[in-house]
Scaffold this motif. Structure first.
Motif, mmCIF file in Angstrom:
data_model
loop_
_atom_site.group_PDB
_atom_site.id
_atom_site.type_symbol
_atom_site.label_atom_id
_atom_site.label_comp_id
_atom_site.label_asym_id
_atom_site.label_seq_id
_atom_site.Cartn_x
_atom_site.Cartn_y
_atom_site.Cartn_z
ATOM 1 N N SER A 185 0.806 -1.214 0.000
ATOM 2 C CA SER A 185 0.000 0.000 0.000
ATOM 3 C C SER A 185 0.846 1.273 0.000
ATOM 4 O O SER A 185 0.334 2.350 -0.260
ATOM 5 C CB SER A 185 -0.935 -0.005 1.216
ATOM 6 N N GLN B 204 1.915 2.072 -4.322
ATOM 7 C CA GLN B 204 1.024 1.944 -5.479
ATOM 8 C C GLN B 204 1.173 3.135 -6.422
ATOM 9 O O GLN B 204 1.194 2.981 -7.640
ATOM 10 C CB GLN B 204 -0.425 1.827 -5.014
ATOM 11 N N VAL C 79 -2.546 -1.152 -13.735
ATOM 12 C CA VAL C 79 -3.839 -1.414 -13.105
ATOM 13 C C VAL C 79 -3.567 -1.953 -11.703
ATOM 14 O O VAL C 79 -2.716 -2.831 -11.524
ATOM 15 C CB VAL C 79 -4.681 -2.462 -13.864
ATOM 16 N N MET C 80 -4.273 -1.434 -10.713
ATOM 17 C CA MET C 80 -4.267 -1.985 -9.365
ATOM 18 C C MET C 80 -5.701 -2.365 -9.016
ATOM 19 O O MET C 80 -6.634 -1.623 -9.332
ATOM 20 C CB MET C 80 -3.792 -0.948 -8.349
ATOM 21 N N LEU C 81 -5.885 -3.498 -8.362
ATOM 22 C CA LEU C 81 -7.210 -3.952 -7.954
ATOM 23 C C LEU C 81 -7.137 -4.513 -6.548
ATOM 24 O O LEU C 81 -6.113 -5.079 -6.159
ATOM 25 C CB LEU C 81 -7.723 -5.036 -8.919
ATOM 26 N N ASN C 82 -8.207 -4.351 -5.781
ATOM 27 C CA ASN C 82 -8.246 -4.903 -4.418
ATOM 28 C C ASN C 82 -9.270 -6.015 -4.250
ATOM 29 O O ASN C 82 -9.513 -6.457 -3.132
ATOM 30 C CB ASN C 82 -8.521 -3.769 -3.407
ATOM 31 N N ASP C 83 -9.877 -6.475 -5.346
ATOM 32 C CA ASP C 83 -10.880 -7.540 -5.268
ATOM 33 C C ASP C 83 -10.392 -8.749 -6.063
ATOM 34 O O ASP C 83 -9.954 -8.608 -7.218
ATOM 35 C CB ASP C 83 -12.214 -7.024 -5.824
ATOM 36 N N GLU D 234 -12.196 -9.492 -9.473
ATOM 37 C CA GLU D 234 -11.817 -8.541 -10.523
ATOM 38 C C GLU D 234 -10.404 -8.817 -11.042
ATOM 39 O O GLU D 234 -10.140 -8.680 -12.248
ATOM 40 C CB GLU D 234 -11.943 -7.106 -10.008
ATOM 41 N N GLN E 69 -10.632 -11.705 -13.420
ATOM 42 C CA GLN E 69 -11.268 -11.317 -14.679
ATOM 43 C C GLN E 69 -10.310 -10.523 -15.565
ATOM 44 O O GLN E 69 -10.220 -10.767 -16.777
ATOM 45 C CB GLN E 69 -12.520 -10.490 -14.371
ATOM 46 N N LEU E 70 -9.555 -9.605 -14.949
ATOM 47 C CA LEU E 70 -8.605 -8.818 -15.741
ATOM 48 C C LEU E 70 -7.520 -9.709 -16.330
ATOM 49 O O LEU E 70 -7.101 -9.524 -17.482
ATOM 50 C CB LEU E 70 -7.962 -7.717 -14.889
ATOM 51 N N LEU F 102 1.709 -7.400 3.136
ATOM 52 C CA LEU F 102 0.804 -8.544 3.008
ATOM 53 C C LEU F 102 -0.235 -8.595 4.137
ATOM 54 O O LEU F 102 0.081 -8.369 5.301
ATOM 55 C CB LEU F 102 1.640 -9.829 3.039
ATOM 56 N N HIS G 103 -3.960 -11.121 5.169
ATOM 57 C CA HIS G 103 -4.564 -12.408 4.800
ATOM 58 C C HIS G 103 -5.507 -12.274 3.603
ATOM 59 O O HIS G 103 -5.456 -13.101 2.678
ATOM 60 C CB HIS G 103 -5.216 -13.057 6.010
ATOM 61 N N GLN H 295 1.050 7.235 3.510
ATOM 62 C CA GLN H 295 2.113 6.246 3.695
ATOM 63 C C GLN H 295 3.348 6.607 2.867
ATOM 64 O O GLN H 295 4.481 6.487 3.336
ATOM 65 C CB GLN H 295 1.625 4.850 3.302
ATOM 66 N N VAL I 182 -4.776 3.895 -5.037
ATOM 67 C CA VAL I 182 -3.611 4.365 -5.783
ATOM 68 C C VAL I 182 -3.499 5.891 -5.738
ATOM 69 O O VAL I 182 -2.401 6.439 -5.772
ATOM 70 C CB VAL I 182 -3.696 3.904 -7.257
ATOM 71 N N GLY J 258 -12.302 2.705 -8.411
ATOM 72 C CA GLY J 258 -11.082 2.209 -9.053
ATOM 73 C C GLY J 258 -10.493 0.947 -8.454
ATOM 74 O O GLY J 258 -9.956 0.107 -9.186
ATOM 75 N N THR J 259 -10.506 0.830 -7.134
ATOM 76 C CA THR J 259 -10.027 -0.415 -6.500
ATOM 77 C C THR J 259 -11.099 -0.933 -5.545
ATOM 78 O O THR J 259 -10.819 -1.270 -4.387
ATOM 79 C CB THR J 259 -8.692 -0.215 -5.735
ATOM 80 N N LEU J 260 -12.299 -1.024 -6.058
ATOM 81 C CA LEU J 260 -13.460 -1.435 -5.253
ATOM 82 C C LEU J 260 -13.227 -2.780 -4.552
ATOM 83 O O LEU J 260 -12.702 -3.718 -5.147
ATOM 84 C CB LEU J 260 -14.680 -1.556 -6.172
ATOM 85 N N LEU K 15 -14.972 -4.686 -15.966
ATOM 86 C CA LEU K 15 -14.971 -5.636 -14.850
ATOM 87 C C LEU K 15 -16.373 -5.710 -14.248
ATOM 88 O O LEU K 15 -17.018 -4.687 -14.020
ATOM 89 C CB LEU K 15 -13.948 -5.199 -13.795
#
Lengths: 269, 269, 269
Positions: A25, A28, A43-47, A50, A53-54, A69, A71, B28, C26, C67-69, C101
């Motif tokens: 974090s 990014q 591209v950054m994703l938190n799910d 998603e 899929q990307l 990191l 969990h 951060q 991000v 964006g990062t849902l 997505l």
């Protein structure tokens, strides 16, 4: 070899590979900006869904960086690695501070078994990952990069991947070949995230290179050259960070051919 | 006193204390870069067990900043504070926007009972934490820092800690001593995270200083001097942010001795 | 019309509206810095109850950027939108990468039914949201902004909101009126988060403007003018990012009146 690096830079700008960066974090923003500066697409994703899929539809490369990191993020990364394999997308493992902290150390060993395309780390991290040493002090390295060459070669052979050891001299190996690159500047360690963003840049390079070894070496060459040029203009870390992005943007492929310094002695195994 | 601040700067660069910053998600990056610029070493972690392990083994200081508090992060912070106490690691509480929002206000009161080494806040936050006022408007302060001096002294005495109230003038107290520092520039409030990163810088200073009062005062002196020099060169916030890091990097201990401005009248209780 | 934009800039600096930005991980830093540079006040929160409380008590605008849902963030956003409606706070939807997505696409359709005050997106996103096309490639747009004008007008009419389509030319519509703004520079797409931060800037502008259409147009005018001035001085992305904040800070309302370029032909429906 430097001609191949210049071609990687040209292909980055022409193909603009989309790199999904599952990273810590803290970095990014600089990771996205470094990819944009060199011509790639971040591209950054938190799910987790998603991310999968990307990777199935649009991503050209994947970075897994364990710097902060958690969990839930570990689970997202496992699923992303599986999706990358299914889609034939190359992926880079950046084992930040492995050896120092137990959770990430166990997780990185788990990921090692999933065949990364490339591993990027400093000497302490590579030695810890290879089981040779206990690891460094956070993101610092307590070892010279040369000390990790043997561990890197062993790791590359065991995992069937390329390994990039970064330091004052960067080493790249695929277990068979070994290359040492001497560009760069110590200021690159004084801006948070330059090393971590290098993992994303490596994923972009590998996405357009003929193989992971060449991609990793091109990454070290391009970033090292941009870094030493930025440091020559801006000797302090705040303005250096902006200058580094400027130099990545303006870097000429012909300069990559002429000014990248390979350490010839290290090229032979 | 300014000679002691210069010694703190020298020790930061020599000892490079590792500061674990459990901080808000907005700042951060600048927090890590400010620590690196002054010579310290940043670590951010998002897992509670890793935080505890780092505090047991390698960290020299801990920052707890509640700017974007979540329930999982609150739990990570509780465990980190316990680990810091067990390991004898000093910790800094930054009660961002306390008094304005209930969740963090209750959490900060809980943390107050766990004996922070230092509390850093603006006037509104310190007054709200001391129970004197209701709090400001987000990260803005609605009070002059001088208005919070009495609340700061009361808080320091009650908790047995040092308190740093930041504003146009910064005040440091341990309940007994009181020091006012007049360096700095209003541009420091126009870049997000300078105040929050100051909490991490304070943790680094306290880690190498003879006591929390001296460490907090050195932090205000060093950052204020770097800030006013950066503002003299760069009068707008984008370039100022880079210049601030450059000035922290190039700051000379001798300049700390000569150019830090103590407000003598405020030094007596 | 440009006189109205200048008044929006003056009111931003005088009233300093507090914008709660629930945005992707991000771009939080550049979003906060862009709001501060233009004179507004940023807040980011990661807890749903704190978001609701801020919207009830202090916030002047809300940004929802997917964006990062993640699932927890989606729940925070739902509750924030409800709180914004209850408090009469305008809110902006930024449907990043919608159409590409599935999770965010379904979530954005859900939010559409909750009556955003303004929707900001690139051509691909606006077309995907209107059901006209499948969406772009991450945050890139694969369409010229003009191609999305019809979809934007349809979306505005259906939802009773304003729509801002950003690109080389920015279009603003409320379903009835249509305005095209031609300031800006391609470098704005080479720095991560400029587009996302624009959503937060739009929320600030709408908070002080007579209506959402005027606020959105003022946002495009102000950011476009600052962007082209920054690019004229700094032609590479690292230094451009700092220059953009500097230009937002130093932008003169009189210059907004004189140098904003409206495309007159596009002003008529």
């Amino acid at each position: 070899m430097t001609t191949e690096f210049a071609q990687v830079l040209e292909r980055l700008r022409a193909e603009k590979p989309l790199v999904l960066s599952l990273t810590n974090s803290v970095v990014q923003n600089i990771t996205a900006n470094m990819l944009l500066a060199v011509g790639a697409a971040p591209v950054m994703l938190n799910d987790a869904a998603e991310s999968e899929q990307l990777l199935r539809t649009a991503a050209g490369g994947l970075l897994v960086n364990v710097g902060t990191l958690s969990h839930p993020q570990a689970e997202q990364m496992r699923r992303a690695v599986d999706a990358a394999h299914a889609a034939g997308v190359p992926w880079v493992l950046d084992p930040v501070a492995v050896g120092l902290l137990s959770f990430r150390t166990e997780f990185c060993r788990e990921l090692l078994a999933l065949h990364p395309t490339l591993i990027r780390g400093n000497a302490s991290e590579i030695m810890a990952l290879a089981g040779v040493a206990a690891g460094g002090r956070g993101t610092d390295t307590t070892e010279e990069s040369a000390a990790a060459v043997q561990a890197a070669q062993q790791l590359a052979s065991q995992c069937g991947c390329a390994v990039l050891v970064t330091g004052a001299v960067d080493y790249v190996t695929d277990g068979d070949r070994l290359l040492a690159l001497a560009n760069g500047d110590p200021l690159m360690t004084r801006v948070t995230g330059v090393g971590c963003a290098m993992g994303a840049l490596a994923a972009a390079c590998v996405a357009v290179a003929p193989d992971a070894f060449t991609g990793a070496a091109a990454c070290a060459a391009i970033l090292g050259l941009a870094g030493e040029r930025a440091a020559a203009r801006c000797p302090h870390p705040g303005s250096f960070a902006a200058a580094l992005l400027d130099e990545l943007d303006s870097l000429n492929p012909a300069d990559v051919v002429h000014f990248v310094r390979l350490d010839e002695k290290s090229c032979l195994r």
